[in-house]
Design a protein around this motif. Structure first.
Motif, PDB file in Angstrom:
ATOM      1  N   UNK A   1       0.805  -1.242   0.000  1.00  8.57           N
ATOM      2  CA  UNK A   1       0.000   0.000   0.000  1.00  8.57           C
ATOM      3  C   UNK A   1       0.826   1.275   0.000  1.00  8.57           C
ATOM      4  N   UNK A   2       2.125   1.142   0.176  1.00  5.54           N
ATOM      5  CA  UNK A   2       2.964   2.350   0.258  1.00  5.54           C
ATOM      6  C   UNK A   2       3.705   2.561  -1.062  1.00  5.54           C
ATOM      7  N   UNK A   3       4.004   3.823  -1.415  1.00 10.53           N
ATOM      8  CA  UNK A   3       4.826   4.055  -2.603  1.00 10.53           C
ATOM      9  C   UNK A   3       6.190   3.384  -2.429  1.00 10.53           C
ATOM     10  N   UNK A   4       6.732   2.900  -3.532  1.00 14.06           N
ATOM     11  CA  UNK A   4       7.963   2.103  -3.474  1.00 14.06           C
ATOM     12  C   UNK A   4       9.112   2.871  -2.806  1.00 14.06           C
ATOM     13  N   UNK A   5       9.146   4.184  -3.014  1.00 11.91           N
ATOM     14  CA  UNK A   5      10.257   4.951  -2.413  1.00 11.91           C
ATOM     15  C   UNK A   5      10.128   5.029  -0.898  1.00 11.91           C
ATOM     16  N   UNK A   6       8.910   4.835  -0.366  1.00 12.43           N
ATOM     17  CA  UNK A   6       8.715   4.824   1.095  1.00 12.43           C
ATOM     18  C   UNK A   6       9.058   3.454   1.669  1.00 12.43           C
ATOM     19  N   UNK A   7       8.854   2.420   0.846  1.00 12.99           N
ATOM     20  CA  UNK A   7       9.163   1.060   1.307  1.00 12.99           C
ATOM     21  C   UNK A   7      10.685   0.865   1.363  1.00 12.99           C
ATOM     22  N   UNK A   8      11.372   1.470   0.396  1.00 16.97           N
ATOM     23  CA  UNK A   8      12.829   1.398   0.364  1.00 16.97           C
ATOM     24  C   UNK A   8      13.364   1.984   1.675  1.00 16.97           C
ATOM     25  N   UNK A   9      14.143   1.227   2.398  1.00 21.12           N
ATOM     26  CA  UNK A   9      14.710   1.655   3.694  1.00 21.12           C
ATOM     27  C   UNK A   9      13.649   1.944   4.756  1.00 21.12           C
ATOM     28  N   UNK A  10      12.519   1.268   4.699  1.00 18.44           N
ATOM     29  CA  UNK A  10      11.422   1.490   5.654  1.00 18.44           C
ATOM     30  C   UNK A  10      11.900   1.180   7.069  1.00 18.44           C
ATOM     31  N   UNK A  11      11.848   2.051   8.045  1.00 12.84           N
ATOM     32  CA  UNK A  11      11.288   3.372   8.185  1.00 12.84           C
ATOM     33  C   UNK A  11      12.197   4.131   9.130  1.00 12.84           C
ATOM     34  N   UNK A  12      12.408   5.379   8.900  1.00 11.32           N
ATOM     35  CA  UNK A  12      13.383   6.099   9.731  1.00 11.32           C
ATOM     36  C   UNK A  12      12.742   7.254  10.501  1.00 11.32           C
ATOM     37  N   UNK A  13      11.406   7.258  10.597  1.00  2.57           N
ATOM     38  CA  UNK A  13      10.717   8.402  11.195  1.00  2.57           C
ATOM     39  C   UNK A  13      10.869   8.497  12.720  1.00  2.57           C
ATOM     40  N   UNK A  14      11.054   7.361  13.390  1.00  5.39           N
ATOM     41  CA  UNK A  14      11.023   7.368  14.853  1.00  5.39           C
ATOM     42  C   UNK A  14      12.390   7.517  15.488  1.00  5.39           C
ATOM     43  N   UNK A  15      12.406   7.602  16.808  1.00 11.06           N
ATOM     44  CA  UNK A  15      13.654   7.738  17.556  1.00 11.06           C
ATOM     45  C   UNK A  15      14.562   6.530  17.300  1.00 11.06           C
ATOM     46  N   UNK A  16      13.970   5.360  17.137  1.00 10.67           N
ATOM     47  CA  UNK A  16      14.775   4.148  16.973  1.00 10.67           C
ATOM     48  C   UNK A  16      15.247   3.930  15.535  1.00 10.67           C
ATOM     49  N   UNK A  17      14.747   4.770  14.630  1.00 10.31           N
ATOM     50  CA  UNK A  17      15.228   4.757  13.237  1.00 10.31           C
ATOM     51  C   UNK A  17      15.107   3.402  12.552  1.00 10.31           C
ATOM     52  N   UNK A  18      13.995   2.705  12.828  1.00  6.56           N
ATOM     53  CA  UNK A  18      13.716   1.449  12.125  1.00  6.56           C
ATOM     54  C   UNK A  18      12.244   1.131  12.363  1.00  6.56           C
ATOM     55  N   UNK A  19      11.714   0.222  11.532  1.00  7.05           N
ATOM     56  CA  UNK A  19      10.355  -0.278  11.765  1.00  7.05           C
ATOM     57  C   UNK A  19      10.425  -1.411  12.782  1.00  7.05           C
ATOM     58  N   UNK A  20       9.285  -1.642  13.457  1.00 11.48           N
ATOM     59  CA  UNK A  20       9.189  -2.796  14.354  1.00 11.48           C
ATOM     60  C   UNK A  20       8.993  -4.056  13.535  1.00 11.48           C
ATOM     61  N   UNK A  21       9.331  -5.175  14.106  1.00  7.74           N
ATOM     62  CA  UNK A  21       8.912  -6.475  13.586  1.00  7.74           C
ATOM     63  C   UNK A  21       7.605  -6.843  14.303  1.00  7.74           C
ATOM     64  N   UNK A  22       6.699  -7.578  13.631  1.00  3.44           N
ATOM     65  CA  UNK A  22       5.395  -7.862  14.253  1.00  3.44           C
ATOM     66  C   UNK A  22       5.507  -8.446  15.660  1.00  3.44           C
TER      67      UNK A  22
ATOM     68  N   UNK B   1       1.116   3.190  23.258  1.00  8.25           N
ATOM     69  CA  UNK B   1       2.027   3.428  22.122  1.00  8.25           C
ATOM     70  C   UNK B   1       3.139   2.391  22.050  1.00  8.25           C
ATOM     71  N   UNK B   2       3.309   1.798  20.872  1.00  9.07           N
ATOM     72  CA  UNK B   2       4.492   0.966  20.599  1.00  9.07           C
ATOM     73  C   UNK B   2       5.029   1.467  19.260  1.00  9.07           C
ATOM     74  N   UNK B   3       5.714   2.584  19.297  1.00  6.08           N
ATOM     75  CA  UNK B   3       6.006   3.321  18.061  1.00  6.08           C
ATOM     76  C   UNK B   3       7.489   3.472  17.768  1.00  6.08           C
ATOM     77  N   UNK B   4       8.350   2.944  18.618  1.00  4.97           N
ATOM     78  CA  UNK B   4       9.782   3.195  18.415  1.00  4.97           C
ATOM     79  C   UNK B   4      10.093   4.675  18.549  1.00  4.97           C
ATOM     80  N   UNK B   5       9.200   5.361  19.245  1.00  2.00           N
ATOM     81  CA  UNK B   5       9.458   6.785  19.483  1.00  2.00           C
ATOM     82  C   UNK B   5       9.042   7.689  18.346  1.00  2.00           C
ATOM     83  N   UNK B   6       8.105   7.210  17.510  1.00  2.00           N
ATOM     84  CA  UNK B   6       7.628   8.096  16.433  1.00  2.00           C
ATOM     85  C   UNK B   6       6.698   9.145  17.030  1.00  2.00           C
TER      86      UNK B   6
END
Ligand code: NAD
Length: 290
Positions: free
Chosen positions: A237-258, A282-287
């Motif tokens: 559902x996300x544009x390919x450029x957002x999936x590439x290196x997903x995700x650096x928005x939060x304090x932890x600079x990575x996406x969670x694993x399920x 919240x379980x957001x990695x600090x987003x």
């Protein structure tokens, strides 16, 4: 499986675009769902849990965690038979429990009512309802959100949660719980997910209102609020450029694993959280912002 110290980082996630609805099998790298770092403690023995969207992603990890904790588990999903079968097998292999898998559409009240009845017929009761199924589709431009997309998002994410509670409530008793999956974007908004963020804001207020409504019955209602999580919804559902290196928005600079989400769903389902209701957990990695 990676240890807690070595989770996949954005560098480990290559650009990829999968058709919606994607199968977890087609993702690179494979999401960690198997709870291999988790130590269960019989926290849900004797409980019966029903998890919507349990075929993949966060729902799969919840199903496995609940089985590891001793619960009987049923999952609900709409399309992906292969993912549902994989979850069923993992619940059996890892959690040691048979998993009831039910196909249907949360947008259809009859499907919801039938599924809840099937769970109660099979296990004799229902103690834990996890509303986790959701639809999202990104659109950069507001004009590209079709009426059909808006309707589908709200019907899946809001009507679907209401329908499940409506169907389940007559079976829930003192000590039972409802857990809704919200989203960080339901708190902070997201420009390319206008309809989805709106629906998740509704999930959060639905949670708080239900907690108040069911307080006298001592049925607790909480929401888990994930940040970015590496699940099939992302490459589908996300544009390919957002999936590439997903995700650096939060304090932890990575996406969670399920599987990093699942322990919080265990906590909220067990008596360890006996004084927690109406919470947005919240379980957001600090987003903190979109
Ligand atoms: P996922 O990629 O595993 O897919 C969601 C599942 O929802 C589908 O597999 C399907 O089983 C179910 N579903 C969708 N429409 C349905 C319908 N009409 N009827 C029945 N089932 C339907 O999902 P995920 O990313 O693990 O998402 C789980 C929850 O986490 C969702 O509520 C989602 O909004 C939330 N969430 C995810 C993220 C993330 O980054 N992945 C972030 C915040 C919140």
């Amino acid at each position: 499986m990676p240890t807690q110290e070595r989770r996949p980082t954005p560098d480990d996630i290559p650009p990829q675009k999968l058709d919606y609805p994607a199968s977890q099998r087609d993702m690179t790298p494979q999401p960690d769902s198997d709870l291999s770092n988790y130590s269960p403690a019989n926290k849900l023995t004797g409980k019966v849990a029903f998890i919507t969207g349990g075929d993949s992603g966060i729902g799969r990890a919840i199903a496995i965690a609940y089985a590891l904790e001793g619960a009987e588990v049923a999952i609900f999903y709409n399309e992906n038979d292969i993912d549902a079968d994989d979850t069923k097998k993992m619940v059996k292999d890892i959690g040691g429990k048979d998993c009831l898998s039910i196909k249907g559409d949360v947008r259809n009240y009859e499907d919801c009512a039938k599924a809840i009845k099937q769970v109660v017929d099979r296990f004799g009761k229902l103690n834990i309802l996890v509303n986790n199924a959701a639809y999202q589709m990104t659109q950069k431009k507001f004009e590209d959100i079709s009426l059909e997309q808006f309707r589908r998002t709200i019907e899946t994410n809001v009507f679907g949660y209401f329908y499940m509670v409506k169907a389940a409530i007559s079976y829930l008793e003192e000590g039972d719980v409802i857990i809704n999956t919200g989203s960080i974007v339901g708190k902070i908004g997201k420009g390319m997910l206008v309809d989805y963020a709106t629906s998740k804001g509704a999930v959060h207020t639905f949670t708080k209102s239900l907690a108040q409504n069911f307080g006298d019955r001592k049925i607790r209602v909480n929401s888990v609020v994930p940040g970015p999580v590496w699940t099939p919804n992302i490459p589908a559902t996300m544009p390919i450029e957002k999936v590439d290196n997903y995700d650096t928005d939060g304090i932890m600079k990575r996406a969670a694993q399920p599987e990093e989400l699942a322990p919080v769903y265990v906590f909220l389902a067990s008596s360890d959280s006996s004084f927690v209701t109406g919470a947005l957990y919240d379980v957001t990695g600090g987003q903190l912002s979109a």
